[in-house]
Design an enzyme around this catalytic site. Structure first.
Site, short mmCIF file in Angstrom:
data_model
loop_
_atom_site.label_atom_id
_atom_site.label_comp_id
_atom_site.label_asym_id
_atom_site.label_seq_id
_atom_site.Cartn_x
_atom_site.Cartn_y
_atom_site.Cartn_z
N ASP A 72 0.08 73.08 58.91
CA ASP A 72 -0.61 72.93 57.90
C ASP A 72 0.53 72.82 56.67
OD1 ASP A 72 -1.85 73.51 55.31
OD2 ASP A 72 -2.88 72.94 56.89
N HIS A 73 0.86 72.40 55.94
CA HIS A 73 2.01 72.59 54.73
C HIS A 73 1.98 73.65 53.76
CE1 HIS A 73 0.90 70.01 51.76
NE2 HIS A 73 1.16 70.40 51.45
N GLU B 37 -4.04 68.96 40.96
CA GLU B 37 -2.96 67.76 40.78
C GLU B 37 -3.36 67.45 39.67
OE1 GLU B 37 -2.15 67.02 44.77
OE2 GLU B 37 -3.27 66.79 44.99
N HIS C 191 -6.13 73.11 53.58
CA HIS C 191 -5.40 74.39 53.36
C HIS C 191 -6.31 74.92 52.75
CE1 HIS C 191 -2.54 70.56 53.53
NE2 HIS C 191 -2.87 70.09 52.45
N LYS D 157 -7.25 65.12 42.37
CA LYS D 157 -6.24 64.75 41.47
C LYS D 157 -6.68 64.32 40.17
CE LYS D 157 -4.93 63.89 46.09
NZ LYS D 157 -3.88 64.33 46.39
C1 BG6 Z 1 -1.62 66.54 51.35
C2 BG6 Z 1 -2.58 66.35 50.53
O1 BG6 Z 1 -2.12 67.31 52.55
O2 BG6 Z 1 -0.82 67.64 50.50
C3 BG6 Z 1 -2.68 64.94 49.37
O3 BG6 Z 1 -3.14 65.00 52.04
C4 BG6 Z 1 -2.38 65.95 49.01
O4 BG6 Z 1 -3.39 64.40 49.09
C5 BG6 Z 1 -0.72 67.46 49.06
O5 BG6 Z 1 -1.61 65.88 47.29
C6 BG6 Z 1 -0.87 68.99 48.10
O6 BG6 Z 1 -0.32 69.45 48.72
P1 BG6 Z 1 1.13 70.53 47.78
O7 BG6 Z 1 1.67 70.57 48.62
O8 BG6 Z 1 1.33 69.33 46.64
O9 BG6 Z 1 -0.19 71.39 46.92
#
Ligand code: BG6
Length: 511
Positions: free
Chosen positions: A191-192, A230, A254, A354
């Protein structure tokens, strides 16, 4: 967590990293730039090789050339030519179809040769940067080819990208599939968000400061607001997004990570399972939504056309690869409760969308108001609450808001802030957010990766919402203009509790 490894700068274990779907976006945008940053920080083993595997028509030579071009665009800072030269000579490409059993035999043979050449000690690190429909298939094929068994101290680890399932049933099925082949300790569900510095700092902040922990509970905290806003639309990902929507895309992964790190009990150690046990307990304690509660405690939205950053932008339904009648949500807000002793009755409000007015990811902790007795003549509304905000993006830092006397002969309260900004203290270290995660996988530290039970607990909360939403299609989409703060129902969700969303445009940026 083997934190001291990183502090001491111990390089990663020797290994061959095999990237499935290596010709895709993730490799060029994140993985290769992150590996370059790790190399620049001397955190990569000298005994390393990278093998791209996929159906695209590359040779090792043309793949190296492609990555050499890509890195010019996607590196977070210019790459030292010496580092690139070192890096480039350990990149390989093997062509093959993910469902072709013979291709895995070819890959296996190549991995032995490449591993011998670079003395990688037989360790294999598979990164599945592929569409989710291939996850089970690739793991099955790797197992059948005998490429996942750990013998003689040689490890095999698999990173699986998101989305991990699309509801509870599919997540369970995927876990069951991959566990036929792999042990849980070999599986790294990424999970980034957990690669983000401020997210990692949450634990440090909570558990290394004695002043916050005693007030981190329902006696002092009124509610919590978590925002991931976003300004971008769905960009070129309409095809994927149509099948996902904002809820699946952002919440069980997330946002629930942010919830669990904010709400968890102190772990007994920073070992991976101690930390993840505490996170999992929070996820299990999330109160499930009844169908009625889905209607009253969740809000969905979809953007219509509008103006973002001074530019007219199209409605979601007019984006590429999106149906003109689409009912996919691009915004979601939820009111969650955590059924445990610490958090009973403290609402956690989550919102993500979004094409909102600003880009901002943050956790805001709002404390109870002070008893009013001393301030009888002060209008209640003007008495601000203490608020602690953990800023995750675009700025990284922490701010604390409190009341102070406005100078002058009259007793008047003003609101002031103390701000800690990461860059001011630690300088800026451009990164992709994947460095730590790749490194941790290469040293066998799974703390920042999701365990099967955590993923399933997240889906267990979200799936009833998906079911009710599916049964009752939205009637008012699009219901917010691009460039706004989302549908009015999301404001009403908080207003019913006497609360309001933080005014991020006014409060987020402190510089
Ligand atoms: C991703 C989603 O996992 O996370 C995207 O698929 C989203 O839709 C993104 O824009 C948001 O990540 P960050 O790091 O830009 O907040």
């Amino acid at each position: 967590m083997t934190e001291d490894n990183q502090q001491a700068g111990r390089p990663s274990d020797p290994c061959v990293m095999v990237i499935f779907g290596a010709a895709g976006d993730l490799t060029k945008r994140k993985l290769i730039p992150a590996l370059c940053n790790l190399a620049a920080g001397n955190l990569l083993s000298q005994q390393l090789a990278i093998v791209g595997f996929g159906y695209n028509d590359f040779t090792t030579e043309s793949f190296r050339q492609k990555l050499a071009e890509d890195i010019k665009t996607f590196a977070t800072s210019p790459v030292d030519p010496k580092i690139w030269a070192w890096f480039q000579e350990r990149i390989y490409y093997v062509r093959g179809d993910f469902s072709d059993t013979n291709a895995y035999q070819v890959l296996k043979k190549q991995l032995v040769e490449i591993g011998n050449k670079h003395k990688t000690q037989g360790n294999l690190f598979y990164y599945l940067a592929v569409a989710p429909r291939f996850f089970s298939e690739i793991v099955k094929q790797l197992g059948a080819a005998g490429m996942t068994e750990e013998q003689n101290g040689q490890w095999r680890r698999v990173i699986i990208e998101k989305p991990f399932g699309h509801d509870l049933e599919s997540a369970r099925a995927l876990n069951a599939d991959i566990k036929k082949v792999l042990e849980e300790r070999q599986i790294y569900r990424i999970d980034h968000y957990l690669g983000k510095e401020t997210v990692q700092n949450l634990m440090m902040f909570r558990f290394s400061n004695s002043i916050f922990e005693p007030i981190w509970n329902r006696h002092f905290i009124d509610h919590v607001q978590i925002t991931a806003a976003e300004t971008v639309g769905v960009e070129q990902r309409g095809g994927y997004y149509e099948t996902a929507g904002a809820l699946r895309d952002m919440v069980p992964n997330h946002l629930f990570q942010l919830v669990s790190l904010t709400a968890m009990e102190p772990p007994i150690s920073f070992e991976a399972d101690s930390v993840r046990d505490e996170q999992a307990k929070v996820l299990h304690a999330l109160q499930p939504f009844s169908p009625e509660e889905v209607l009253s405690k969740t809000v969905r939205g979809q953007y219509g056309e509008g103006t973002t950053d001074g530019q007219r932008v199209p409605a979601y339904r007019a984006e590429p690869d999106v149906s003109p009648q689409s009912n996919t949500e691009t915004y979601v807000a939820l009111r969650l409760l955590i059924d445990n002793w610490r958090w009973a009755k403290v609402p956690f409000y989550l919102r993500t969308g979004k094409r909102l007015a600003s880009r901002a990811t943050e956790i805001a902790i709002r404390f109870h108001r002070a008893p009013f007795i001393l301030f009888r003549d002060t209008p209640v509304g003007s008495l601000q609450r203490n608020e602690l905000v953990i800023h995750i993006a675009p700025d990284e830092g922490i701010s604390l808001q409190f009341g102070a006397k406005v100078p002058g002969p009259i007793m008047q309260q003003g609101t002031v802030k103390m701000n800690f900004n990461y860059v001011d203290y630690f300088g800026s270290r451009p990164s992709t957010g994947y460095e730590r995660l790749l490194y941790d996988c290469m040293i066998g530290d799974a703390t920042l990766f999701q365990r099967a039970d955590m993923v399933e607990a997240g889906w267990a909360v979200i799936t009833p919402v998906l079911d009710v939403w599916k049964a009752l299609p939205p009637r008012s989409f699009p219901n917010y203009a691009a460039g706004s703060w989302g549908p009015k129902e999301a404001d009403e969700l908080l207003a019913r509790d006497g609360h309001a969303w933080r005014d991020i445009d006014k409060d987020h940026h402190w510089k």
